[in-house]
Design an enzyme around this catalytic site. Structure first.
Site, PDB file in Angstrom:
ATOM      1  N   ALA A 123       0.848  -1.195   0.000  1.00 49.55           N
ATOM      2  CA  ALA A 123       0.000   0.000   0.000  1.00 49.55           C
ATOM      3  C   ALA A 123       0.880   1.239   0.000  1.00 49.55           C
ATOM      4  O   ALA A 123       2.089   1.147   0.179  1.00 49.55           O
ATOM      5  CB  ALA A 123      -0.892  -0.010   1.230  1.00 49.55           C
ATOM      6  N   CYS A 124       0.254   2.362  -0.180  1.00 44.96           N
ATOM      7  CA  CYS A 124       0.922   3.665  -0.172  1.00 44.96           C
ATOM      8  C   CYS A 124       1.829   3.780   1.061  1.00 44.96           C
ATOM      9  O   CYS A 124       1.377   3.453   2.147  1.00 44.96           O
ATOM     10  CB  CYS A 124      -0.137   4.754  -0.133  1.00 44.96           C
ATOM     11  SG  CYS A 124       0.503   6.411  -0.064  1.00 44.96           S
ATOM     12  N   PRO A 125       3.057   4.210   0.971  1.00 46.43           N
ATOM     13  CA  PRO A 125       3.768   4.673  -0.224  1.00 46.43           C
ATOM     14  C   PRO A 125       4.619   3.588  -0.900  1.00 46.43           C
ATOM     15  O   PRO A 125       5.539   3.926  -1.635  1.00 46.43           O
ATOM     16  CB  PRO A 125       4.679   5.760   0.350  1.00 46.43           C
ATOM     17  CG  PRO A 125       5.041   5.237   1.702  1.00 46.43           C
ATOM     18  CD  PRO A 125       3.894   4.374   2.167  1.00 46.43           C
TER      19      PRO A 125
END
Lengths: 83, 181
Positions: A21-23
């Site tokens: 997931a982000c980042p």
């Protein structure tokens, strides 16, 4: 580039950031882009929706050429050409 | 060429030079909160910014400093109040609480389970990643002193300094982005 053109494109480097997931995808892309030469093509695989917005913006900042997105069933393939 | 014009041109050049020098591709965050969710947001922004080729400096102050404590490290020679503070505040990134829905630890456990499932890095992992990416952590000396924390009990982190508000201000002045979290 059109989807068909992108599908036939041979990437010099593929980064599989699926499942992160982000980042995660952004950091993976940043790391991998260092391994290719200017003008070469990199492909990023991501299952994170946000990546589709993040990578084009990132390319803009880093002056890489964003080539486009190919949608697969559960992930996206994002293509760029290194500046 | 007109002398007056040349003079103005010189002045403008000087001003532009100053502007260019003044603002670097740099980001400075004040990390104030000791809440797990806010710390996580700060670390995501910080690591993301390194991908954008920005120089990142974090200024840890007040409650956030507790998150930098290493649970494996113990220091001696603290007075009673410092010991109490040390006992009351979370010892490290793993122990920090949520700002909402903590529910005696149940909420946090649930969230951590979800994060794992969704591939979101834990706060501890984010500190490790940030260190590898060259994110600098500056810790407020006054906060450390106030809460009785010592440098020796902080985590091993590549770029960590103990400093004051002056360091933050001079970094912030040069930064394109400044945030308070």
């Amino acid at each position: 580039m059109t989807t068909d053109e992108l599908k036939n494109l041979k990437a010099n480097q593929t980064v599989d950031a699926r499942g992160t997931a982000c980042p995660g995808p952004l950091l993976a892309a940043k790391k991998a882009v260092g391994d290719i030469e200017s003008g070469e093509v990199m492909e990023i695989l991501s299952s994170d929706e946000g990546t589709k917005h993040d990578i084009p913006k990132w390319c803009q900042k880093m002056e890489h050429e964003f080539l486009g997105i190919v949608e697969e069933d559960s992930y996206s393939r994002l293509f760029l050409k290194k500046a | 060429m007109d002398i007056e014009f040349e003079k103005q041109l010189e002045e403008l050049k000087k001003k532009i030079g100053k502007l260019e020098k003044g603002r670097k591709d740099k980001m400075t965050l004040v990390v104030f909160s000791g809440d797990m969710d806010k710390l996580l947001a700060a670390m995501i922004i910080a690591t993301g910014a390194t991908a954008m080729d920005m120089e990142v400096k974090l200024f840890f102050t007040f409650w956030a400093t507790a998150a930098l404590r290493d649970p494996k490290k113990n220091v001696k020679g603290k007075n009673f109040i410092s010991k109490m503070f040390g006992f009351m505040l979370p010892k490290g990134a793993k122990k920090v609480k949520l700002s909402k829905m903590q529910m005696g630890g149940m909420g946090k456990a649930m969230l951590e389970g979800l994060m794992k499932k969704k591939g979101i890095a834990s706060l501890e992992d984010m500190f490790k990643t940030a260190g590898e990416l060259g994110v600098e952590i500056n810790v407020c000396e006054m906060s450390m002193n106030l809460m009785g924390f010592k440098k020796e009990e902080l985590i091993d982190y590549p770029k960590m300094n103990i400093c004051g508000v002056g360091t933050f201000l001079s970094d912030a002045e040069e930064s394109k982005i400044q945030l308070f979290i």
